[in-house]
Design an enzyme around this catalytic site. Structure first.
Site, PDB file in Angstrom:
ATOM      1  N   TYR A 245     105.179  36.946  32.388  1.00 44.88           N
ATOM      2  CA  TYR A 245     104.450  38.195  32.652  1.00 44.88           C
ATOM      3  C   TYR A 245     103.730  38.670  31.391  1.00 44.88           C
ATOM      4  O   TYR A 245     102.588  39.111  31.451  1.00 44.88           O
ATOM      5  CB  TYR A 245     105.415  39.276  33.154  1.00 44.88           C
TER       6      TYR A 245
ATOM      7  N   PHE B 238      71.719  43.955  37.071  1.00 42.77           N
ATOM      8  CA  PHE B 238      72.491  43.054  37.915  1.00 42.77           C
ATOM      9  C   PHE B 238      73.287  43.918  38.879  1.00 42.77           C
ATOM     10  O   PHE B 238      73.766  44.980  38.508  1.00 42.77           O
ATOM     11  CB  PHE B 238      73.402  42.125  37.111  1.00 42.77           C
ATOM     12  N   THR B 239      73.433  43.443  40.114  1.00 43.80           N
ATOM     13  CA  THR B 239      74.008  44.260  41.200  1.00 43.80           C
ATOM     14  C   THR B 239      75.317  44.951  40.805  1.00 43.80           C
ATOM     15  O   THR B 239      75.407  46.179  40.799  1.00 43.80           O
ATOM     16  CB  THR B 239      74.245  43.382  42.438  1.00 43.80           C
TER      17      THR B 239
ATOM     18  N   ASP C 280      75.978  41.205  28.421  1.00 44.68           N
ATOM     19  CA  ASP C 280      76.481  40.508  29.594  1.00 44.68           C
ATOM     20  C   ASP C 280      76.353  39.020  29.246  1.00 44.68           C
ATOM     21  O   ASP C 280      75.265  38.452  29.290  1.00 44.68           O
ATOM     22  CB  ASP C 280      75.647  40.871  30.826  1.00 44.68           C
TER      23      ASP C 280
ATOM     24  N   LYS D  45      80.870  31.544  35.723  1.00 39.88           N
ATOM     25  CA  LYS D  45      79.540  30.944  35.487  1.00 39.88           C
ATOM     26  C   LYS D  45      79.663  29.978  34.300  1.00 39.88           C
ATOM     27  O   LYS D  45      80.276  28.938  34.419  1.00 39.88           O
ATOM     28  CB  LYS D  45      78.500  32.036  35.219  1.00 39.88           C
TER      29      LYS D  45
ATOM     30  N   ARG E  98      67.218  37.376  46.983  1.00 39.68           N
ATOM     31  CA  ARG E  98      67.206  38.312  45.861  1.00 39.68           C
ATOM     32  C   ARG E  98      65.895  39.081  45.995  1.00 39.68           C
ATOM     33  O   ARG E  98      64.879  38.685  45.461  1.00 39.68           O
ATOM     34  CB  ARG E  98      67.277  37.579  44.514  1.00 39.68           C
TER      35      ARG E  98
ATOM     36  N   PHE F 261      73.768  43.359  50.671  1.00 41.29           N
ATOM     37  CA  PHE F 261      73.345  41.967  50.910  1.00 41.29           C
ATOM     38  C   PHE F 261      74.508  41.059  51.279  1.00 41.29           C
ATOM     39  O   PHE F 261      74.321  40.055  51.948  1.00 41.29           O
ATOM     40  CB  PHE F 261      72.606  41.412  49.685  1.00 41.29           C
TER      41      PHE F 261
END
Ligand SMILES: *Cc1c(COP(=O)(O)O)cnc(C)c1O
Length: 470
Positions: free
Chosen positions: A85, A137-138, A228, A271, A395, A462
Site C-alpha cells: 500500500y 484540450f477537452t 502538458d 500516450k 475533432r 462527444f
C-alpha cells in the site's frame, strides 16, 4: 519553408527506408466485418464511433491513448510489481525515471492524465482566475473551468488555419498572453497552460525559442509555466528536425531542456510513456507539491501509488526510458508521416504540416457541401467506419461542446476527423489500407448528407452523443 521540405527533413540519405525498430513476438487477430454488419453496428452506436464495440472494429484509430503495445521489458516489469500500500519500490523507480528524463523534482502518480489535471487545477486555480493556453484540450479545460478559472486560447492565429505551413504551429502568441496580463493582472493568472504538440491543432509542435520566451515573460511576473507533457517526446523530435542548433542533440537532451523552462507538468502516461493506463504530476515547488500530495489521497490514492497498481508504475518507468530513444520516436512519427504523405499525394485535404500522433482529415474541405450544423467531422468518421471498419473520431463542433454562458455550440474553426496512430501496434501495410479507405470515402463524398444529434450529454458530449443520418 515548403510542406515537402518539412516532411522529408531527416531523410537526407536518398532512398533509404526506415522500418519499425521492433519485431512482433505476439499477435492479436483482427476481425473483418461485412458492410451490413458495420451498418448495424453504426445504428446501434448512434453513429458515434466512441460507442462502437472494439470487437466490431478492424483498424482502431480512435485514439493513441492507452493503445500502445508494451515491450517485452515492460511486460517483464509487470511481474516485478510491489503491491504494498505504501512506499512501493515501483514508485521510487517511476520517480527516478521522471526526475532523470523530465527533470522535475517532486512527483505525484495519478490514475491517468485527467486525474493529474484535476489535482493541479484544484491546487493552483482560484475562482475568477484566468488561464492562457495553446488552443485547448477537452479534459484540461474542463478541469480548469470546474476549478473556477476561465480559459483563454493564446495559440498563434495560423494554428486555426489547416493549410498554413509553419514548422511550429503549436506556438503561443506572446502578444496575446501580454494582452491577458494587461486586462486581468498577473495575480489573476496562476499559470500558463502549455501543451507540447497541440493535439487539437493537429499534433503541432512548440519551439524551444517559444517556451524560452514564455518563461522570460512570465518569471518576473510570478506566473508559472505548466506543461502538458503528454506528447512532449514527439514535440522534441520536431525541435530536433526543424529548430536551429538541435540537429545533433538527442530527444532526451531536448526533452530535458524544454522541461527546464517550465515549473511542472501533468502527464497522460497512456500516450508518450507507452502504457495502457497511468498518469503523473510533477512540480519543482515544494509548497505546491505538499498540497498536491495531500489532495491526491482524497481523489486517487496514497501519494506513492495515486490510483495505480505497483506493476503499472513499473511499466511506466520502463516506458519512459523506451519513449525517449531516438529510433523509437523517429519510427513513431515516421509512420504517421507515411500515411499523411499518401493522402497528400492523392489530394485529400488534411491538416498541414503533418503532426506527431495523428492525421487530421479536414472535414470542411472534404465535405464542402455540408454546413457545420450537420457535423461534417462526425459524418466522415461514421462513413469511414462504414467503408472499412476503420475507427476514427471527430475533432470539431461536437468535441468543442457548448459555451457555458450562452448555451450555444462553440464553433471551432477546425472541423476535423482524426486518424490517431497507436504506438508500436500497426504496420505500414495497415497504413496503406487506411489510406485507400479514406480515398474511397473521398470519391463518394457527394453522397454524404450529414447527421442530426438526437441525444446530447451535458459534459464532454462527444463521448456519448447519439446521431442519426439525415
Ligand atoms: C489524453 C490527454 C489528456 C488527458 O489524459 P487522460 O490520460 O486521457 O486522462 C490531457 N492532455 C492531452 C494533450 C491529452 O492528449
Amino acid at each position: 519553408m515548403s510542406g515537402d521540405s518539412l516532411h522529408t527533413m531527416g531523410q537526407q540519405h536518398g532512398r533509404r527506408s526506415w522500418a519499425e525498430p521492433w519485431k512482433i513476438k505476439m499477435v492479436e487477430p483482427l476481425k473483418i466485418t461485412t458492410r451490413e454488419q458495420r451498418l448495424a453496428a453504426l445504428d446501434e452506436a448512434g453513429w458515434n464511433t466512441f460507442l462502437i464495440k472494439s470487437d466490431d472494429t478492424y483498424i482502431d484509430l480512435l485514439t493513441d491513448s492507452g493503445t500502445s503495445a508494451m515491450s517485452d521489458r515492460q511486460w517483464a516489469g509487470m511481474m516485478l510489481g510491489d503491491e504494498s500500500y505504501a512506499g512501493s519500490r515501483n514508485f521510487y523507480h517511476l520517480e527516478a525515471a521522471i526526475q532523470k528524463f523530465y527533470g522535475y523534482k517532486h512527483i505525484v502518480p495519478t490514475h491517468q492524465g485527467r486525474g493529474a489535471e484535476h489535482l493541479i487545477s484544484q491546487v493552483m486555480i482560484k475562482a475568477g482566475d484566468h488561464i492562457p493556453g495553446n488552443m485547448y484540450f477537452t479534459t484540461t479545460r474542463e478541469h480548469q473551468e470546474m476549478a473556477g478559472g476561465t480559459f483563454h486560447d493564446v495559440i498563434i492565429d495560423e494554428a486555426h488555419d489547416p493549410q498554413a505551413i509553419l514548422p511550429f504551429k503549436g506556438n503561443m502568441d506572446l502578444g496575446k498572453i501580454k494582452a491577458i496580463i494587461d486586462q486581468f493582472g498577473a495575480d489573476k493568472i496562476p499559470y500558463i497552460s502549455l501543451a507540447g504538440t497541440v493535439n487539437m491543432a493537429g499534433g503541432q509542435p512548440v519551439s524551444m525559442a517559444n517556451v524560452r520566451a514564455i518563461r522570460e515573460l512570465c518569471e518576473p511576473l510570478g506566473i508559472k509555466v505548466m506543461l502538458d507533457a503528454t506528447r512532449m517526446v514527439e514535440n522534441a523530435l520536431f525541435i530536433q528536425e526543424r529548430e536551429e542548433g538541435y540537429a545533433d542533440k538527442s530527444i532526451a537532451q531536448i526533452l530535458l531542456e524544454f522541461c527546464s523552462y517550465t515549473d511542472g507538468a501533468w502527464m497522460s502516461a497512456k500516450k508518450d510513456n507507452l502504457v495502457n493506463i497511468g498518469g503523473w504530476l510533477a512540480v519543482n515547488d515544494w509548497d505546491t507539491f505538499e498540497e498536491l500530495r495531500n489532495l491526491v489521497v482524497v481523489f486517487e490514492g496514497l501519494h506513492t501509488y495515486g490510483g495505480l497498481a505497483g506493476r503499472d508504475m513499473e511499466a511506466i518507468a520502463i516506458g519512459i526510458e523506451e519513449a525517449v530513444q531516438d529510433d523509437h520516436v523517429r519510427s513513431r512519427v515516421g509512420q504517421v508521416r507515411y500515411l499523411g504523405e499518401l493522402l497528400t499525394e492523392w489530394d485529400i485535404p488534411i491538416v498541414q504540416p503533418i503532426g506527431g500522433h495523428a492525421i487530421f482529415l479536414d472535414a470542411k474541405r472534404f465535405y464542402p457541401h455540408l454546413s457545420q450544423d450537420v457535423y461534417p467531422g462526425q459524418t466522415l468518421a461514421a462513413y469511414l467506419y462504414l467503408d472499412s471498419g476503420i475507427r476514427s473520431m471527430e475533432r470539431g463542433i461536437v468535441s468543442a461542446g457548448r459555451d457555458p454562458k450562452t448555451g450555444d455550440h462553440k464553433r471551432p474553426k477546425l472541423e476535423l476527423t482524426r486518424l490517431t496512430i497507436p504506438r508500436r501496434v500497426y504496420t505500414q501495410a495497415h497504413m496503406d489500407v487506411v489510406a485507400e479507405s479514406v480515398k474511397a470515402c473521398f470519391d463518394a463524398r457527394e453522397e454524404a448528407r450529414g447527421l442530426e444529434m438526437v441525444y446530447e450529454p451535458k459534459y464532454l458530449r462527444f463521448f456519448q452523443a447519439r446521431f442519426k443520418p439525415l
